[in-house]
Design an enzyme around this catalytic site. Structure first.
Site, PDB file in Angstrom:
ATOM      1  N   SER A 104      45.535  31.792  34.125  1.00 38.21           N
ATOM      2  CA  SER A 104      44.415  30.925  34.491  1.00 38.21           C
ATOM      3  C   SER A 104      44.414  29.672  33.607  1.00 38.21           C
ATOM      4  O   SER A 104      45.429  29.000  33.503  1.00 38.21           O
ATOM      5  CB  SER A 104      43.128  31.732  34.366  1.00 38.21           C
ATOM      6  OG  SER A 104      42.053  31.055  34.923  1.00 38.21           O
ATOM      7  N   ASP A 226      43.615  35.416  45.552  1.00 36.47           N
ATOM      8  CA  ASP A 226      42.950  34.909  44.358  1.00 36.47           C
ATOM      9  C   ASP A 226      42.001  33.789  44.757  1.00 36.47           C
ATOM     10  O   ASP A 226      42.424  32.729  45.169  1.00 36.47           O
ATOM     11  CB  ASP A 226      44.022  34.383  43.385  1.00 36.47           C
ATOM     12  CG  ASP A 226      43.439  33.896  42.073  1.00 36.47           C
ATOM     13  OD1 ASP A 226      42.202  33.749  41.985  1.00 36.47           O
ATOM     14  OD2 ASP A 226      44.229  33.678  41.135  1.00 36.47           O
ATOM     15  N   HIS A 254      42.217  37.605  40.966  1.00 38.33           N
ATOM     16  CA  HIS A 254      42.609  36.614  39.977  1.00 38.33           C
ATOM     17  C   HIS A 254      43.326  37.265  38.792  1.00 38.33           C
ATOM     18  O   HIS A 254      44.021  36.603  38.052  1.00 38.33           O
ATOM     19  CB  HIS A 254      41.333  35.905  39.511  1.00 38.33           C
ATOM     20  CG  HIS A 254      41.576  34.728  38.629  1.00 38.33           C
ATOM     21  ND1 HIS A 254      42.469  33.719  38.935  1.00 38.33           N
ATOM     22  CD2 HIS A 254      41.028  34.366  37.449  1.00 38.33           C
ATOM     23  CE1 HIS A 254      42.459  32.800  37.977  1.00 38.33           C
ATOM     24  NE2 HIS A 254      41.598  33.172  37.063  1.00 38.33           N
TER      25      HIS A 254
END
Lengths: 273, 476
Positions: A104, A226, A254
């Site tokens: 991320s 995601d 995610h």
């Protein structure tokens, strides 16, 4: 496990809650976590590399078990502050030819670090990254600016729920059972402020124009389901980072490193060759 | 009655939504109440991700806040979310969740409560709390700044206090304050945070500086606060600094002018490492801080002016009697046997009265200024030359024995004689010099500064009596 080839490494170990495992002299692999989590998120993936890698885990300042006193609002108002920390950690541990795996926003922090010091890195693995979360003309990030405001509202609205969840964690981690409720409250308030700022920095940053400067061999890993970083975000990363490859994993959500650690491990290993 | 059916009824009719989902959030069972809540059919819900029924903002929180915590702690209570309804409306809910790790390889059980009224009320509370926190932060920043300004003893310290306060007010990567200096440029910056002076110099340059009197001269013409909120905007405004901005990782910038009596007194630069907008209250706070700093700068300048005036002769700008005495006292205080000799040279102009008489006081003042400047140039660095009043000057030398003091006296006489007197053509001015010399350790009593000046004065009279334009030396 040995640390501190450099002076000041001890201070960094405390600041970023660093752990280092695996054989001395083995190739280094550093895992960087994303927004809203901690190095704990790598618990199912990192051990898969310990036999043949020097595995380094750390928490960003303000997250996990990091030293909250090191949180400087000016420094951490942009991802550059976090990227500087990552470089400091790599230098302090004497690492070189590093494989950096970032999740991320941790992926984007890795990009900035690799742009700043390309010679330090052997390769980058960007898991669930996104150059920009907010839609823009001709660009799909998946969210509108209002959505980020709504996230900040949620953080505030869920402050109580959050604090009651985190309170036992604070207590559990503390060697000081005499911590009063008042002190606890002040801790959580400070953490709440950090969470808000980290959310802003994560979701309002824009790294689109930086990506062409990444010269490190890069693998982009995106999962099919995601909602935070959709597959188009991964395609944008692949198209913007010269010579990079995209691997789309059939995986849920995610947190592919939690939902499908085996698949992610296999993907990383085959990329590293 | 069949108790199984009863439980099934309870499941569907209970006034809260009930959901079971896989550990990844895919819905496996749902009750009628939840379907009614979201205005959807069972097949639109079962087999789908719970997250699909959330607003985008709630999705972000669900994925990045809620799920990581739920996975770490196994349960969560009263977490607020917004659901998307088929009608396009949103519904505020509270969600309780518990993870059952044993059932079907891991199941999450959710209870969903309509919380519309409560959330509305909470939103108002939240808005009020944010406003209160914001005011509190503002007051804290202003108070801290006021204290720092109050403690500041120099312009540089004021600038530092302003930079610190501005950084606290904006979370800027760096804040720097550049004060206008008398030469028309800017002083060296006072910075808070990791300031990049190269890029700031480039920016100031691009802003047109303050010396540009033309109406196009950037800041000089329109001193208002400007926020450049992103890289594109920045490089459009500062094309010449674009490369430096990129290297310094500045992606947004605020420039706040320090307005002093309608003129630019300095500039505050706050730089940011990501795209940033500053809302009106923040801009207002920065401007208040800047204005406050200007008042403090004015106070400090006034104090410095008063202090300067109390130590300097207004006509020549040289140190006055008070500072000469102070200097001499300082030298004498530190005296011990091995310390160097101190010489005091008393210079009285010969023939100055005729300048005043024949050409007037303005011409006389001009001559005094000219001679003062010549004397200042003629003395050694470290020596102090000043004006006692009238046509009397005094030179204080540390480390000058009889020989070098005599040489100095000759040089000063020559200097006075050679100073061109354009205002008093046809007249000549010379100097009678008296020198008193004190060598520490040679006399049991240490003389006072006044005594040394008095002695030099007597020596000067000796020079006058013996024909003027000469020097006389007396040992203390």
């Amino acid at each position: 496990m040995t640390l501190a080839p450099f002076e000041g490494a001890d201070a960094l170990v405390r600041r970023n809650n660093i752990s280092s495992q695996g054989p001395e002299g083995a190739p280094a692999i550093v895992f960087g976590h994303g927004y809203g989590s901690s190095r704990q998120m790598w618990r199912l993936v990192a051990p898969q590399f310990v036999d043949d890698h020097r595995v380094v885990l750390f928490d960003h300042v303000g997250s996990g078990g990091s030293d909250r006193r090191a949180y400087d609002r000016g420094k951490y108002d942009s991802l550059h502050g976090y990227a500087d920390d990552l470089l400091e950690i790599c230098h302090a541990l004497g690492l070189s030819e590093i494989v950096y795996v970032g999740h991320s926003v941790g992926a984007m922090i890795g990009c900035l670090a690799a742009i700043a010091e390309p010679t330090l890195f052997d390769s980058l693995v960007l898991v669930g990254g996104s150059a920009r979360y907010i839609n823009d003309e001709g660009y799909v990030g998946g969210f509108e600016a209002d959505d980020v405001d709504a996230l900040l509202d949620s953080l505030d609205a869920n402050y109580l729920a959050w604090a009651s969840t985190m309170a036992p964690v604070f207590m559990g981690n503390s060697d000081r059972p005499e911590l009063t409720a008042e002190l606890l409250d002040s801790f959580s308030k400070a953490d709440q402020a950090v969470a808000r700022q980290f959310a802003r920095v994560t979701f309002l940053s824009d790294l689109r124009s930086d990506l062409s400067s990444v010269s490190t061999p890069t693998l982009v890993v995106q999962s099919t389901n995601d909602i935070v970083a959709p597959v188009v975000a991964g395609e944008f990363l692949r198209d913007s980072i010269p010579g990079s490859r995209l691997e789309v994993l059939e995986a849920e959500g995610h947190y592919v490193h939690v939902s499908d650690p085996e698949k992610l491990t296999t993907t990383i290993r085959s990329f590293l060759g | 009655m069949n108790p199984g059916v009863q439980a099934r009824d309870l499941f569907d009719l209970i006034p809260c939504g009930l959901i079971s989902a896989t550990t990844r959030g895919v819905i496996t069972t749902v009750n009628d109440t939840f379907l009614a809540m979201v205005e959807k059919k069972r097949e639109e819900v079962v087999g789908h991700h719970l997250i699909e029924h959330l607003t985008p903002g709630s999705r972000l929180y669900f994925e990045t806040g809620f799920m990581p915590q739920l996975k770490a702690h196994g349960r969560a209570s009263e977490v607020a979310f917004d659901l998307c309804l088929s009608s396009g409306e949103t519904l505020s809910v509270f969600l309780n969740a518990v993870v059952d790790r044993e059932r079907d390889g891991g199941t999450i059980l959710f209870a969903v409560f309509d919380a519309t009224l409560r959330r509305h009320y909470e939103r108002e509370l939240l808005a009020a709390r944010r406003l209160a926190e914001r005011s509190e932060t503002r007051v804290t920043i202003l108070q801290t700044a006021t204290t720092a300004f109050g403690n500041a003893g120099s312009e540089e310290e004021v600038a530092h206090a302003l930079a610190d306060a501005s950084r606290a007010a904006t979370d800027a990567m760096a804040a720097s304050v550049y004060l206008c200096d008398p030469s028309g440029g800017f002083s060296a910056p006072s910075s808070s945070g990791a300031a990049k002076q190269l890029v700031e110099a480039a920016l100031l340059d691009a802003l047109g500086g303050r010396g540009d009197p033309s109406p196009t001269g950037g800041l000089a013409q329109s001193p208002t606060t400007v926020v450049y909120s992103g890289s594109a905007e920045l490089s459009a405004h500062f094309p010449s600094a674009a490369a430096a901005l990129r290297t310094a990782r500045v992606e947004a910038l605020a420039t706040v002018p320090l307005i002093d009596d309608g003129a630019l007194g300095g500039i505050l630069l706050a730089s940011f490492g990501r795209p940033r907008r500053l809302d009106p209250p923040t801009v207002d706070l920065l401007e208040s801080l800047a204005q406050q700093s200007v008042l403090v700068l004015q106070r400090i300048r006034l104090r410095e002016l008063i202090s300067y005036r109390s130590l300097h002769d207004p006509l020549t700008g040289l140190p006055n009697r008070h500072s000469l005495q102070r200097r001499l006292d300082q030298l004498l205080t530190g005296t011990h046997p091995n310390q160097p000799t101190i010489a005091v040279l008393f210079i009285d102009l010969d023939g100055f009265k005729s300048v005043n008489d024949r050409f007037g006081h303005l011409a006389g003042d001009s001559v005094l200024r000219r001679i003062g400047a010549s004397l200042e140039r003629a003395v050694r660095s470290g020596d102090m030359v000043g004006r006692l009043g009238g046509d009397e000057f005094l030179l204080i030398c540390e480390d000058a024995d009889e020989q070098s003091a005599g040489d100095l006296a000759e040089r000063l006489r020559a200097t006075v004689r050679n100073t061109p007197l354009e205002e008093a053509t046809g007249l000549s001015v010379s100097a009678s010099v008296g020198v008193s010399i004190y060598r520490p350790g040679t006399s049991p009593e240490k003389p006072t500064g006044d005594a040394l000046i008095q002695l030099a004065d007597e020596a000067m009279y000796q020079s006058k009596r013996t024909g003027k334009d000469r020097a006389t030396i007396i040992r203390a």
